[in-house]
Every structure is written in structure tokens, then in C-alpha cells.
Write a protein that holds these residues in place. Structure first.
Motif, PDB file in Angstrom:
ATOM      1  N   ASP A 280      32.112  34.576  18.769  1.00  0.00           N
ATOM      2  CA  ASP A 280      31.864  35.486  19.890  1.00  0.00           C
ATOM      3  C   ASP A 280      32.419  34.859  21.156  1.00  0.00           C
ATOM      4  O   ASP A 280      31.728  34.161  21.888  1.00  0.00           O
ATOM      5  N   ILE A 281      33.699  35.087  21.398  1.00  0.00           N
ATOM      6  CA  ILE A 281      34.375  34.575  22.594  1.00  0.00           C
ATOM      7  C   ILE A 281      34.452  35.718  23.600  1.00  0.00           C
ATOM      8  O   ILE A 281      35.100  36.731  23.350  1.00  0.00           O
ATOM      9  N   SER A 282      33.787  35.554  24.734  1.00  0.00           N
ATOM     10  CA  SER A 282      33.714  36.634  25.727  1.00  0.00           C
ATOM     11  C   SER A 282      34.203  36.142  27.086  1.00  0.00           C
ATOM     12  O   SER A 282      33.406  35.846  27.989  1.00  0.00           O
ATOM     13  N   PRO A 283      35.505  36.025  27.254  1.00  0.00           N
ATOM     14  CA  PRO A 283      36.053  35.506  28.517  1.00  0.00           C
ATOM     15  C   PRO A 283      35.964  36.526  29.644  1.00  0.00           C
ATOM     16  O   PRO A 283      35.827  37.737  29.420  1.00  0.00           O
ATOM     17  N   ASN A 284      36.058  36.017  30.851  1.00  0.00           N
ATOM     18  CA  ASN A 284      36.113  36.855  32.044  1.00  0.00           C
ATOM     19  C   ASN A 284      37.557  37.012  32.504  1.00  0.00           C
ATOM     20  O   ASN A 284      38.322  36.039  32.506  1.00  0.00           O
ATOM     21  N   LEU A 285      37.915  38.213  32.914  1.00  0.00           N
ATOM     22  CA  LEU A 285      39.199  38.465  33.560  1.00  0.00           C
ATOM     23  C   LEU A 285      38.932  38.581  35.062  1.00  0.00           C
ATOM     24  O   LEU A 285      38.196  39.463  35.508  1.00  0.00           O
ATOM     25  N   THR A 286      39.513  37.670  35.830  1.00  0.00           N
ATOM     26  CA  THR A 286      39.308  37.634  37.280  1.00  0.00           C
ATOM     27  C   THR A 286      40.633  37.896  37.980  1.00  0.00           C
ATOM     28  O   THR A 286      41.638  37.222  37.711  1.00  0.00           O
ATOM     29  N   LEU A 287      40.667  38.890  38.845  1.00  0.00           N
ATOM     30  CA  LEU A 287      41.869  39.255  39.597  1.00  0.00           C
ATOM     31  C   LEU A 287      41.641  38.962  41.069  1.00  0.00           C
ATOM     32  O   LEU A 287      40.572  39.267  41.618  1.00  0.00           O
ATOM     33  N   THR A 288      42.627  38.378  41.731  1.00  0.00           N
ATOM     34  CA  THR A 288      42.500  38.069  43.155  1.00  0.00           C
ATOM     35  C   THR A 288      43.746  38.513  43.903  1.00  0.00           C
ATOM     36  O   THR A 288      44.827  38.637  43.330  1.00  0.00           O
ATOM     37  N   THR A 289      43.577  38.738  45.203  1.00  0.00           N
ATOM     38  CA  THR A 289      44.667  39.183  46.062  1.00  0.00           C
ATOM     39  C   THR A 289      44.671  38.358  47.338  1.00  0.00           C
ATOM     40  O   THR A 289      43.632  37.872  47.785  1.00  0.00           O
ATOM     41  N   SER A 290      45.854  38.192  47.908  1.00  0.00           N
ATOM     42  CA  SER A 290      45.991  37.383  49.122  1.00  0.00           C
ATOM     43  C   SER A 290      45.510  38.108  50.368  1.00  0.00           C
ATOM     44  O   SER A 290      45.384  37.518  51.430  1.00  0.00           O
ATOM     45  N   ARG A 291      45.225  39.404  50.247  1.00  0.00           N
ATOM     46  CA  ARG A 291      44.778  40.178  51.402  1.00  0.00           C
ATOM     47  C   ARG A 291      43.899  41.321  50.907  1.00  0.00           C
ATOM     48  O   ARG A 291      44.180  41.933  49.890  1.00  0.00           O
ATOM     49  N   GLY A 292      42.844  41.620  51.648  1.00  0.00           N
ATOM     50  CA  GLY A 292      41.981  42.720  51.274  1.00  0.00           C
ATOM     51  C   GLY A 292      41.157  42.382  50.044  1.00  0.00           C
ATOM     52  O   GLY A 292      40.933  41.214  49.710  1.00  0.00           O
ATOM     53  N   THR A 293      40.714  43.407  49.362  1.00  0.00           N
ATOM     54  CA  THR A 293      39.854  43.223  48.203  1.00  0.00           C
ATOM     55  C   THR A 293      40.322  44.081  47.039  1.00  0.00           C
ATOM     56  O   THR A 293      41.085  45.036  47.212  1.00  0.00           O
ATOM     57  N   LEU A 294      39.851  43.698  45.860  1.00  0.00           N
ATOM     58  CA  LEU A 294      40.114  44.498  44.674  1.00  0.00           C
ATOM     59  C   LEU A 294      39.389  45.832  44.813  1.00  0.00           C
ATOM     60  O   LEU A 294      38.205  45.880  45.113  1.00  0.00           O
ATOM     61  N   GLY A 295      40.126  46.913  44.646  1.00  0.00           N
ATOM     62  CA  GLY A 295      39.562  48.244  44.836  1.00  0.00           C
ATOM     63  C   GLY A 295      39.996  48.879  46.129  1.00  0.00           C
ATOM     64  O   GLY A 295      39.989  50.098  46.263  1.00  0.00           O
ATOM     65  N   SER A 296      40.394  48.045  47.109  1.00  0.00           N
ATOM     66  CA  SER A 296      40.896  48.589  48.375  1.00  0.00           C
ATOM     67  C   SER A 296      42.383  48.307  48.497  1.00  0.00           C
ATOM     68  O   SER A 296      43.219  49.198  48.379  1.00  0.00           O
ATOM     69  N   SER A 297      42.754  47.050  48.717  1.00  0.00           N
ATOM     70  CA  SER A 297      44.176  46.701  48.814  1.00  0.00           C
ATOM     71  C   SER A 297      44.867  46.722  47.460  1.00  0.00           C
ATOM     72  O   SER A 297      46.070  46.976  47.366  1.00  0.00           O
ATOM     73  N   VAL A 298      44.118  46.426  46.430  1.00  0.00           N
ATOM     74  CA  VAL A 298      44.668  46.397  45.069  1.00  0.00           C
ATOM     75  C   VAL A 298      43.796  47.262  44.176  1.00  0.00           C
ATOM     76  O   VAL A 298      42.572  47.157  44.190  1.00  0.00           O
ATOM     77  N   LYS A 299      44.426  48.122  43.417  1.00  0.00           N
ATOM     78  CA  LYS A 299      43.718  48.910  42.409  1.00  0.00           C
ATOM     79  C   LYS A 299      44.214  48.464  41.043  1.00  0.00           C
ATOM     80  O   LYS A 299      45.416  48.257  40.849  1.00  0.00           O
ATOM     81  N   ALA A 300      43.269  48.288  40.127  1.00  0.00           N
ATOM     82  CA  ALA A 300      43.625  47.743  38.814  1.00  0.00           C
ATOM     83  C   ALA A 300      42.905  48.500  37.707  1.00  0.00           C
ATOM     84  O   ALA A 300      41.807  49.022  37.890  1.00  0.00           O
ATOM     85  N   ILE A 301      43.567  48.544  36.555  1.00  0.00           N
ATOM     86  CA  ILE A 301      42.979  49.126  35.346  1.00  0.00           C
ATOM     87  C   ILE A 301      43.259  48.170  34.195  1.00  0.00           C
ATOM     88  O   ILE A 301      44.382  47.671  34.043  1.00  0.00           O
ATOM     89  N   VAL A 302      42.233  47.905  33.390  1.00  0.00           N
ATOM     90  CA  VAL A 302      42.389  47.098  32.186  1.00  0.00           C
ATOM     91  C   VAL A 302      42.308  48.032  30.981  1.00  0.00           C
ATOM     92  O   VAL A 302      41.332  48.785  30.836  1.00  0.00           O
ATOM     93  N   TYR A 303      43.314  47.970  30.137  1.00  0.00           N
ATOM     94  CA  TYR A 303      43.308  48.728  28.886  1.00  0.00           C
ATOM     95  C   TYR A 303      43.050  47.748  27.741  1.00  0.00           C
ATOM     96  O   TYR A 303      43.748  46.742  27.603  1.00  0.00           O
ATOM     97  N   ARG A 304      42.045  48.058  26.959  1.00  0.00           N
ATOM     98  CA  ARG A 304      41.802  47.285  25.745  1.00  0.00           C
ATOM     99  C   ARG A 304      42.176  48.200  24.596  1.00  0.00           C
ATOM    100  O   ARG A 304      41.437  49.121  24.249  1.00  0.00           O
ATOM    101  N   GLY A 305      43.358  47.972  24.058  1.00  0.00           N
ATOM    102  CA  GLY A 305      43.912  48.960  23.139  1.00  0.00           C
ATOM    103  C   GLY A 305      44.296  50.188  23.942  1.00  0.00           C
ATOM    104  O   GLY A 305      45.103  50.133  24.851  1.00  0.00           O
ATOM    105  N   LYS A 306      43.660  51.303  23.652  1.00  0.00           N
ATOM    106  CA  LYS A 306      43.975  52.550  24.338  1.00  0.00           C
ATOM    107  C   LYS A 306      42.901  52.966  25.337  1.00  0.00           C
ATOM    108  O   LYS A 306      42.997  54.025  25.953  1.00  0.00           O
ATOM    109  N   LEU A 307      41.867  52.143  25.505  1.00  0.00           N
ATOM    110  CA  LEU A 307      40.740  52.535  26.346  1.00  0.00           C
ATOM    111  C   LEU A 307      40.879  51.935  27.737  1.00  0.00           C
ATOM    112  O   LEU A 307      40.928  50.713  27.898  1.00  0.00           O
TER     113      LEU A 307
END
Length: 528
Positions: A280-307
Motif C-alpha cells: 500500500d504505497i500512497s504518495p502525495n503529488l505536490t504542485l507549486t508555482t513561483s507566483r500566486g496559488t494553485l487554483g488561481s494562477s495555476v489550474k491543474a487536473i490529475v488523471y488516473r487512467g481516464k478519471l
């Protein structure tokens, strides 16, 4: 605009179709306005509808749209050309085909918009300016009721914002419009027309062109019709493809970055397991940006397979790598209208700053007790002196309520957890205490969990009652057999202890329950 012309002259002249805003032989009207002229290459005369550029009607409509754009006075230079050519391209081919929805053309490969290019791109390969047609056609289909009428308010907003800059003293704003001003003008217009911000609309466009391929986003017959990454829509440098052994993520995270990502452009991270694991390996995916915040300056989507999973913070990927096709595809979109951004990512099992053990519930004989853990010791083998033979493959830990480097069992409440990783065979289900063929094979050898509290004393001599587990479950979320690794998980169990009630040997059984979680780094045996 207040000034109109009933017709424009069309000239047939070799050298490519174009619109010129100032023509030497053109008649100037009585108000002094010049409306320009269209030039059509004679080679287009006999082109049929199957030609990539379409019929001559496509060229006439395309150049006529430039004449209309010229009336908004937003210039035709490096910053504005991508917007003008892209919108004119979809306009021309849509008129030519008398299509019910906006269309795009593909005279060559560079006319398809690369998502790694910024919106409004205009590079030396002139066709890349036309490639912006993909965005405008998509917006027309999805947000503009299958029309391109939304373009007029966009250019009007650009005209108004540039006029304000000129009034404020930036006289070159009409010659070389600031890119930021053009983006912000389009954002204002979209918000007014569609009730959505430009970043949200761009993300919708990017995810569908890159991954999801909803029907409205299939602009060409070669576009996929299922959820799959269209890697061809990105430059190689805009794709980071990593293959990683899931079990190494418990000690060594993987990471990467993209530098100077242009506004309204996209990057892709692909992470796939190089080996399959049953752990049971459950790593964290952490995204960072040099300006602003995730969700405002940067929008991201993670697909696991097709989801898809929109990202607004750290994402835990539960049980990564238990199948060979457990592939993560991450879209990172810079939606900051003002700045290039440096984007980075880290993928690994997080290590807490300090070892931790939390008892979330402790009830004995119907009474709740607090268990404020002040000491955690993690190690191997005879961690608390209870094992007679040290074993390097036996991780465990001691947690107690007494602070300090030495535990005094007579005056502290203790939890002792010992495990045998050789018996860990199925991390998909919780482990049962004291059951054969499980991580806890026998109570006093391979594993144990005991609880000792001075708050509950024997009546005859005042010694604390020692409780042990008689049943329950231990679920390991991470474990390791090596130094520096971690053992982590949750426990839920019943407790039982005998209490002396008199000097004649009378005894009473006390029962209870305990739940909690732990995350401990494995060190050489350093317990008391």
C-alpha cells in the motif's frame, strides 16, 4: 464604430491573399477615412471545397474579417496578430462551409494549436498565428451557442482598453498592444458574455484538447474520441515523463519543473510505475508555482487512467502502482494573465518532521481517557527490551505519555507495536491481531500491542494495570525493512487487563478499546 463602407474593392494579385488597410489608389471618403482593400491570389480561383484552405470564399471571408478587425484599431503586430489570424481563420472556413458550428482549417500541421504554445501565439512560423483558431472555434461551440458572434465584443473590449492606454500616454499601445492588456480585455469580455473567467474557459479548452476530447472539442477528423493524452499537441520540452518503482517513493520522491511557462499555456507530467507492487504505497503529488496559488494562477487536473481529479492542493494517490497501467497524467495550466511562471512538482510518500502517534479514542470500563503522546521511539528488534533476540527485520515503535529520553514504565502510559514484515502479504485489507496467516502471527513474538497506564492501579499494591490487545485490526499504509524507512498506519483494537482487587488474589477483568494512527522512522534499536 460610427463609420461604415458599403463595399470594399477586391483585387486579384499573385503573392498570397491579404487585406491592406491603406491603398494608394483607394478613394478617401469625405470624412477622410480609408477602408482598405482585399487582395486574393488568383491561384485560389478554381480551388474546390476539398482543398485544405477551402474555396476562394474562405479567403474572401478571412480577409474581410481582417477588414472588420481593422476597424477596432488594435494594430497588427507581434502581440495582436495571433488573435486576429486565429479568429479570421475559423471565421473564413466556417463561412466557406456554411457550417452550423465553427470550423477550423489545416493547411499544414502548424495550423493545429499546440497547447504548450501560449494563447495568441505568433512565432516566425506564420502558420502558428492561425493555430489560435482552435481556441476561438472551441469557445464558439461550447460557450457561444455554436456561433462566432462573441468575437465582436472581444475586439470591442480590446479597442476600449487600448484607447484608455493611449489616453493615459502610451501612444504605442495601438501599434504594439501590450500582451497583458489583450489578455485582460478578452477576460473581461468572456466574464461579461459567459459569466466565466478566462482561466476557467482556458482550462476547459486545454483538458478537452489534451485529454478528454468531448465531442465539441473534436475539431478535426483525426482527433481522438476517447480519454487519452494527445501528446502531439505539446512540444517535447513541455512533457515530463517519469517511470518510477512505487516502493522507492517511500524514501526517495521524484520531482521536476518547468521554467518560464507562458500565460495561457499548458505543461504535462506523466508518472507511471516501472514495477508492480502489492504494498500500500500512497504518495502525495505536490504542485507549486513561483507566483500566486494553485487554483488561481495555476489550474491543474490529475488523471488516473481516464478519471479526472481537479487539483486545489496536495493530492494523495492511494495504492499507487498495484497495476501496470496505473498511470498518472497531470495537466498544469498557467492562467495568470500577467506573468510567466515556474512550475514544479514532487511525487513521494511524505515524511513527517517528527515521528508521530495519535490515540484518537481510549475507553476502559466505559470511561474515556486522554492519551497525550509525548514520546515516540521507532527502531528494530528489542526496541523496549522485550525481545530477547534482536532481529533486523522486525520494525516497531514505542509511544508513551512521558517526555524525556528514558521511559519509566511504572509512571508512564505506553503503547508498544511490533510487526514482522515477512508476514505482510496483502496490504489491500486490514490486518487482524493475533490471527494465523496475518501480520500479527502470535501475540508475544512477531507482534504485540500493549497498553500500560498508571491512571488505573491495582487495589492491593498500586501497580498500574497492563492491558494487551485481544482483537482488532492494524492497517499499514507504509512500511520498510531498512533504516530511514517508515512504518505508518492505523490501529483499532480491544483491550483487556486483569486488576488485583485484594490481597487474597481476587482479580477483576477490565476491558476497553483504542484507536489511533502512527508514522515512525525506523532507526537502530535505541529504546529503553
Amino acid at each position: 464604430m460610427g463609420h461604415a463602407v458599403s463595399a470594399l474593392p477586391i483585387y486579384f494579385e499573385a503573392g498570397g491573399s491579404k487585406f491592406l488597410s491603406a491603398v494608394v489608389d483607394e478613394n478617401i471618403n469625405r470624412l477622410g477615412y480609408s477602408f482598405g482593400a482585399l487582395y486574393i491570389d488568383p491561384s485560389r480561383m478554381n480551388d474546390g471545397p476539398t482543398v485544405p484552405l477551402g474555396t476562394i470564399l474562405a479567403s474572401v471571408a478571412h480577409e474581410m474579417f481582417h477588414a472588420i478587425q481593422n476597424g477596432y484599431d488594435i494594430g497588427y503586430g507581434a502581440t495582436s496578430q495571433g488573435y486576429e489570424e486565429g479568429s479570421a481563420a475559423t471565421y473564413g472556413v466556417t463561412i466557406d462551409q456554411a457550417a452550423a458550428v465553427p470550423q477550423v482549417r489545416t493547411a499544414n500541421a502548424s495550423e493545429a494549436h499546440l497547447l504548450s504554445n501560449y494563447l495568441g501565439v505568433n512565432k516566425q512560423a506564420r502558420s502558428e498565428a492561425y493555430s489560435n483558431q482552435d481556441f476561438f472555434a472551441y469557445v464558439g461551440r461550447v460557450y457561444g451557442a455554436n456561433k462566432l458572434a462573441f468575437l465582436a465584443p472581444v475586439f470591442e473590449q480590446m479597442r476600449g482598453d487600448l484607447s484608455a492606454l493611449v489616453t493615459a500616454g502610451n501612444t504605442r499601445a495601438r501599434v504594439v498592444p501590450p500582451s497583458i492588456s489583450l489578455r485582460k480585455a478578452m477576460a473581461k469580455s468572456f466574464q461579461t458574455q459567459f459569466g466565466k473567467d478566462l482561466g476557467t474557459i482556458y482550462l476547459d479548452y486545454a483538458k478537452n484538447r489534451a485529454m478528454e476530447h468531448a465531442p465539441a472539442s473534436r475539431l478535426r477528423s483525426t482527433d481522438p474520441a476517447s480519454v487519452v493524452l494527445s501528446a502531439a499537441r505539446f512540444h517535447n520540452a513541455a512533457l515530463s515523463h517519469l517511470k518510477v518503482d512505487p516502493e522507492t517513493l517511500t524514501t526517495t520522491p521524484v520531482s521536476g519543473s518547468f521554467s518560464a511557462v507562458e500565460p495561457l499555456s499548458t505543461r504535462v507530467v506523466i508518472i507511471e510505475p516501472s514495477a508492480v507492487t502489492t504494498k500500500d504505497i500512497s504518495p502525495n503529488l505536490t504542485l507549486t508555482t513561483s507566483r500566486g496559488t494553485l487554483g488561481s494562477s495555476v489550474k491543474a487536473i490529475v488523471y488516473r487512467g481516464k478519471l479526472p481529479n481537479p487539483v486545489s492542493g496536495v493530492v494523495q494517490i492511494a495504492k499507487f502502482g498495484q497495476t501496470s497501467d496505473d498511470v498518472l497524467t497531470v495537466l498544469l495550466c498557467n492562467v495568470d494573465l500577467e506573468a510567466k511562471l515556474d512550475l514544479s512538482f514532487t511525487f513521494g510518500v511524505p515524511k513527517p518532521m517528527t515521528d508521530s502517534c495519535h490515540v484518537t479514542s481510549l475507553v476502559i470500563a466505559g470511561t474515556s481517557y486522554s492519551f497525550p503522546v509525548a514520546l515516540v521511539v521507532g527502531g528494530f528488534a528489542s526496541i523496549n527490551g522485550g525481545m530477547t533476540t534482536p532481529r533486523a527485520d522486525l520494525p516497531g515503535f514505542v509511544a508513551g505519555t512521558q517526555a524525556g529520553p528514558v521511559i519509566d514504565p511504572a509512571h508512564a502510559a505506553l503503547i508498544t507495536v511490533m510487526t514482522n514484515p515477512d508476514r505482510i502479504f496483502d496490504l489491500a485489507t486490514p490486518y487482524v491481531f493475533n490471527k494465523p496467516v496475518s501480520v500479527f502471527f502470535d501475540h508475544m513474538g512477531d507482534a504485540s500491542l500493549t497498553f500500560n497506564t498508571p491512571e488505573i492501579s491495582n487495589a492491593d499494591h498500586g501497580d498500574p494495570v497492563v492491558f494487551s490487545s485481544t482483537g482488532g485490526a492494524l492497517k499499514l499504509t507504509h512500511y520498510s525493512k531498512s533504516l530511514g524507512g517508515r512504518i505508518a498506519g492505523t490501529f483499532s483494537l480491544t483491550l483487556s487487563g486483569d486488576r488485583h482487587i485484594d490481597n487474597m488474589g481476587g482479580r477483576a477483568t477490565m476491558t476497553g478499546s483504542m484507536t489511533g494512527d502512527f508514522d515512525v522512522e525506523l532507526k537502530p534499536d535505541s529504546g529503553p
